[in-house]
Write a protein that holds these residues in place. Structure first.
Motif, short mmCIF file in Angstrom:
data_model
loop_
_atom_site.label_atom_id
_atom_site.label_comp_id
_atom_site.label_asym_id
_atom_site.label_seq_id
_atom_site.Cartn_x
_atom_site.Cartn_y
_atom_site.Cartn_z
N ALA B 26 0.82 -1.21 0.00
CA ALA B 26 0.00 0.00 0.00
C ALA B 26 0.85 1.26 0.00
O ALA B 26 0.55 2.23 -0.69
CB ALA B 26 -0.94 -0.01 1.20
N GLY B 73 -4.58 9.47 3.75
CA GLY B 73 -4.19 8.16 3.24
C GLY B 73 -3.34 7.39 4.23
O GLY B 73 -3.58 6.20 4.49
N ILE B 76 -5.38 6.03 7.01
CA ILE B 76 -6.14 4.83 6.64
C ILE B 76 -5.21 3.62 6.60
O ILE B 76 -5.56 2.52 7.05
CB ILE B 76 -6.83 5.04 5.28
CG1 ILE B 76 -7.93 6.09 5.41
CG2 ILE B 76 -7.44 3.74 4.77
CD1 ILE B 76 -8.60 6.45 4.13
N ALA B 79 -4.72 2.41 9.99
CA ALA B 79 -5.89 1.67 10.47
C ALA B 79 -5.87 0.23 9.97
O ALA B 79 -6.20 -0.71 10.71
CB ALA B 79 -7.17 2.38 10.02
N ILE B 80 -5.48 0.05 8.71
CA ILE B 80 -5.39 -1.31 8.15
C ILE B 80 -4.27 -2.09 8.83
O ILE B 80 -4.42 -3.26 9.19
CB ILE B 80 -5.12 -1.23 6.63
CG1 ILE B 80 -6.42 -1.06 5.87
CG2 ILE B 80 -4.40 -2.45 6.12
CD1 ILE B 80 -7.24 -2.30 5.76
N HIS B 83 -5.13 -3.83 11.98
CA HIS B 83 -5.90 -5.07 11.86
C HIS B 83 -5.03 -6.22 11.41
O HIS B 83 -5.18 -7.35 11.86
CB HIS B 83 -7.03 -4.90 10.83
CG HIS B 83 -8.17 -4.09 11.35
ND1 HIS B 83 -9.02 -4.56 12.31
CD2 HIS B 83 -8.60 -2.85 11.03
CE1 HIS B 83 -9.92 -3.63 12.57
NE2 HIS B 83 -9.68 -2.59 11.82
N ARG B 84 -4.10 -5.95 10.49
CA ARG B 84 -3.44 -7.02 9.75
C ARG B 84 -1.96 -7.18 10.08
O ARG B 84 -1.34 -8.15 9.65
CB ARG B 84 -3.56 -6.74 8.25
CG ARG B 84 -4.95 -6.93 7.73
CD ARG B 84 -5.23 -8.40 7.68
NE ARG B 84 -6.63 -8.66 7.45
CZ ARG B 84 -7.07 -9.35 6.42
NH1 ARG B 84 -6.25 -9.80 5.52
NH2 ARG B 84 -8.36 -9.59 6.32
N LEU B 89 -1.30 -5.65 -0.01
CA LEU B 89 -2.68 -5.73 -0.50
C LEU B 89 -3.12 -7.16 -0.77
O LEU B 89 -4.30 -7.44 -0.84
CB LEU B 89 -2.84 -4.90 -1.78
CG LEU B 89 -2.75 -3.40 -1.60
CD1 LEU B 89 -2.99 -2.70 -2.90
CD2 LEU B 89 -3.74 -2.92 -0.57
N ILE B 92 -5.17 -8.33 1.97
CA ILE B 92 -6.36 -7.54 2.25
C ILE B 92 -7.44 -7.96 1.28
O ILE B 92 -7.53 -7.46 0.18
CB ILE B 92 -6.02 -6.04 2.13
CG1 ILE B 92 -4.93 -5.69 3.14
CG2 ILE B 92 -7.24 -5.20 2.36
CD1 ILE B 92 -4.43 -4.30 3.02
N ASN B 93 -8.23 -8.93 1.67
CA ASN B 93 -9.14 -9.50 0.69
C ASN B 93 -10.46 -9.96 1.31
O ASN B 93 -11.03 -10.95 0.91
CB ASN B 93 -8.47 -10.69 -0.01
CG ASN B 93 -7.85 -11.64 1.00
OD1 ASN B 93 -8.13 -11.52 2.18
ND2 ASN B 93 -7.04 -12.55 0.54
N LEU B 94 -10.93 -9.23 2.32
CA LEU B 94 -12.22 -9.58 2.89
C LEU B 94 -13.34 -9.30 1.89
O LEU B 94 -14.33 -10.01 1.84
CB LEU B 94 -12.48 -8.74 4.14
CG LEU B 94 -11.83 -9.20 5.42
CD1 LEU B 94 -12.15 -8.21 6.52
CD2 LEU B 94 -12.34 -10.56 5.80
#
Lengths: 518, 97
Positions: B26, B73, B76, B79-80, B83-84, B89, B92-94
């Motif tokens: 990202a 940006g 964000i 924030a990701i 979680h991970r 990316l 990141i595939n929910l």
């Protein structure tokens, strides 16, 4: 009255609704930070935000009454702008109403979300006003940055954060394309003012200038991403699914409306000549968008995703209006946007009730037996789906929206017969998924083990009733709205068309060597 | 000079596009977007030699907006990351249809 945009005071006067909205948003931002965040305080901010929107709407209506006009300058003062402004303000009002009820349910305490909706709306109003590519860029970014945050607002929920990241990356990517398009158009014509661009293209016969054609292509790609037209639509189902439902509704309706309005203005004011060259690509994008959106929507199990694909299909319908490039097309466009905004907000309001803020109950199976447990919710959803489908009488103004759209497409100088046929056929396909959801709501029994559908709060109920009643009433009596949209339409200047064959003096194109300037 | 600048800007823009389309991190994606924006800025500055100050004004606006965008940006992306523990990316595939 006529505003002279070269005088700062009058420029501010011409921007009155925008100034009201932005000033109100700034004050509310302070208000939101005044107290410790809580549900009660969040509600206070929401009420304030609705008041600011009402003030902005009053300013827009006042400007409309004045029948204000302006000299050629960086912003447009015309009825098309006011119509778009009103659409965006109505959308923002619905979004704030839904959000102030859904946020507490989702255990989301964020008073600033309402302020962000206001800021995004300010961006949209600037986009609707922009008659200069620089102003347009500022409007788009003001809107987009606020919406990036809104999408990722529920950041503790992983899906929301992921949707935010996807929207942000794709949004920034598309902005870069748009900006490069602007740079190339500036390079070809030497100006960023839409009216000037249109005039210079005719004067210097630039319609086939490669730099301009590339510029328009990049602009088209940028806008394609923003309005989620195929083949640039891949981000939208993911983002629409992951974002909090009120934000999804806001994106599907208001953001799209503003992007389309800006697109239409650019197309009609700056590129009436170039459009002839770009007719083919727009035609294909419209056709592809309608087909892809409707076909893929058929196979969706998640209602939010289904509505996302349906909104892609609606982008395709709106592109048909843009492809017709007449004032009739832009009046059909406004009428369609109103119908689409109301139906979209209604449908997403139902989705937000059924999913109970937590974004769990968005599968088709969660809608089983809605008729037994919440009959009015099921009836409302049926009206909204039929409006999106364009069904007569029960779908209210949705039918007339499609009707006017087809009329404009057929009546355009180059009749869009094939495109109209595609529009009708894909609408028939869309019945497949809209009516399937209706069938699920009315004819299936609800699984006994499933959680009960919660009651809708008073504000959500207000949104549902307002949208449903408006859709039905305007379906019986569409004349007033049709007149309003006809009066608010913009069309290509007659001079632009007539001067196509006229002999213009042979002037040097502006792309001369730098030495000549010095 | 103008032609060279415009070609350089086109090349930079293309590198940015290729980067966005091929990389999966990202942050790197974001850097590529910034590269695209700066390529546009170069075009504007080069063209403003021809047409006057408008292009330079545009560059100031673009830089300001890019800074605001970067703030949002990166927030964000953080924030990701929470979680991970990753900003790749591929993980990141929910959301997919």
């Amino acid at each position: 009255m006529t505003f002279d945009l070269m005088i700062p005071g009058q420029l501010i006067g011409a921007l009155l609704p925008d100034v009201v909205l932005m000033g109100g948003a700034m004050l509310l931002m302070l208000l939101a930070a005044w107290r410790r965040e809580s549900d009660a305080w969040q509600r206070v901010v929401a009420v304030g935000a609705l008041a600011v929107l009402a003030a902005a709407a009053a300013a827009v209506l006042w400007m409309m009454r004045l029948d204000a006009d302006a000299s050629i300058g960086v912003i447009a003062v015309d009825r098309f702008r006011w119509a778009t402004d009103l659409l965006c303000i109505v959308g923002a009002g619905f979004a704030i109403a839904l959000m102030s009820e859904q946020n507490p349910r989702a255990r989301l305490v964020a008073g600033e979300a309402h302020v962000l909706v206001l800021l995004a709306t300010a961006g949209m109003m600037i986009m609707a006003a922009a008659r200069d590519l620089m102003i347009l860029f500022l409007g788009i970014e003001l809107m987009s940055i606020a919406v990036y945050v809104l999408v990722a607002m529920d950041r503790r929920r992983e899906r929301s954060a992921e949707a935010g990241l996807k929207y942000f990356l794709l949004g920034a990517f598309s902005t870069a394309f748009l900006l490069y398009g602007v740079a190339l158009i500036y390079g070809a014509t030497g100006t960023t003012n839409l009216t000037e661009i249109g005039a210079r293209i005719i004067l210097y016969k630039l319609a086939d200038h490669p730099m301009l054609l590339f510029g328009v292509a990049f602009l088209l790609i940028g806008f394609g991403f923003k309005v989620a037209a195929a083949p640039f639509h891949m981000w939208s189902p993911d983002v629409y699914e992951g974002a909090p439902t009120p934000v999804t509704a806001f994106m599907a309706a208001a953001v799209k409306a503003a992007a389309f309005a800006a697109f239409l203005r650019i197309w009609i004011e700056a590129f009436p000549m170039v459009v002839l060259r770009w007719f083919g690509p727009i035609w294909w994008i419209a056709a592809l968008t309608m087909v892809v959106g409707n076909i893929v929507a058929l196979s969706q199990k998640n209602v939010k995703r289904m509505l996302a694909y349906s909104s892609i299909a609606h982008s395709g319908y709106l592109l048909v209006a843009i492809a017709s490039t007449t004032s009739m097309g832009s009046s059909a466009f406004l009428f369609y946007l109103l119908a689409y905004t109301l139906a979209t907000f209604g449908a997403f309001a139902v989705v937000s009730v059924v999913s109970d803020g937590a974004e769990r109950g968005t599968q088709l199976s969660d809608y089983e037996g809605l008729w037994q447990s919440r009959p009015w919710l099921a009836v409302g959803m049926t009206v909204f789906l039929l409006a999106l489908l364009g069904f007569p009488v029960f779908g209210g103004m949705g039918f007339f929206a499609k009707w006017y759209l087809l009329q404009a497409a057929i009546a355009s100088p180059a009749p869009l017969v094939t495109l109209s046929v595609i529009l009708v056929l894909t609408s028939v396909v869309s019945a497949g998924y809209y009516l399937h959801l209706v069938r699920v709501m009315f004819m299936k029994e609800r699984d006994g083990a499933a959680a009960a559908v919660p009651a809708s709060g008073p504000l959500t109920r207000l949104v549902l009733i307002t949208t449903a009643v408006l859709i039905l009433v305007m379906g019986v009596a569409p004349e007033r709205v049709a007149t309003w949209s006809r009066l608010s339409a913009i069309g290509p200047a007659p001079s632009a068309i007539s001067s196509l064959g006229a002999d213009t003096p042979e002037l040097m194109p502006p792309a001369v060597d730098p030495a000549a300037r010095r | 000079m103008l032609a060279e600048s415009l070609v350089l800007s086109a090349v930079l823009f293309a590198i940015g596009v290729i980067g966005v389309l091929t990389r999966r991190n990202a942050i790197i994606l974001f850097m590529c977007v910034e590269l695209m924006l700066n390529a546009v800025n170069l075009s504007f500055v080069a063209l403003s030699r021809l047409y006057g100050a408008t292009g330079q004004v545009f560059v100031i606006f673009v830089m300001t907006v890019a800074a605001a965008e970067a703030a949002v940006g990166l927030a964000i992306i953080i924030a990701i990351f929470r979680h991970r523990q990753s900003v790749n990316l591929q993980n990141i595939n929910l959301l997919r249809g």
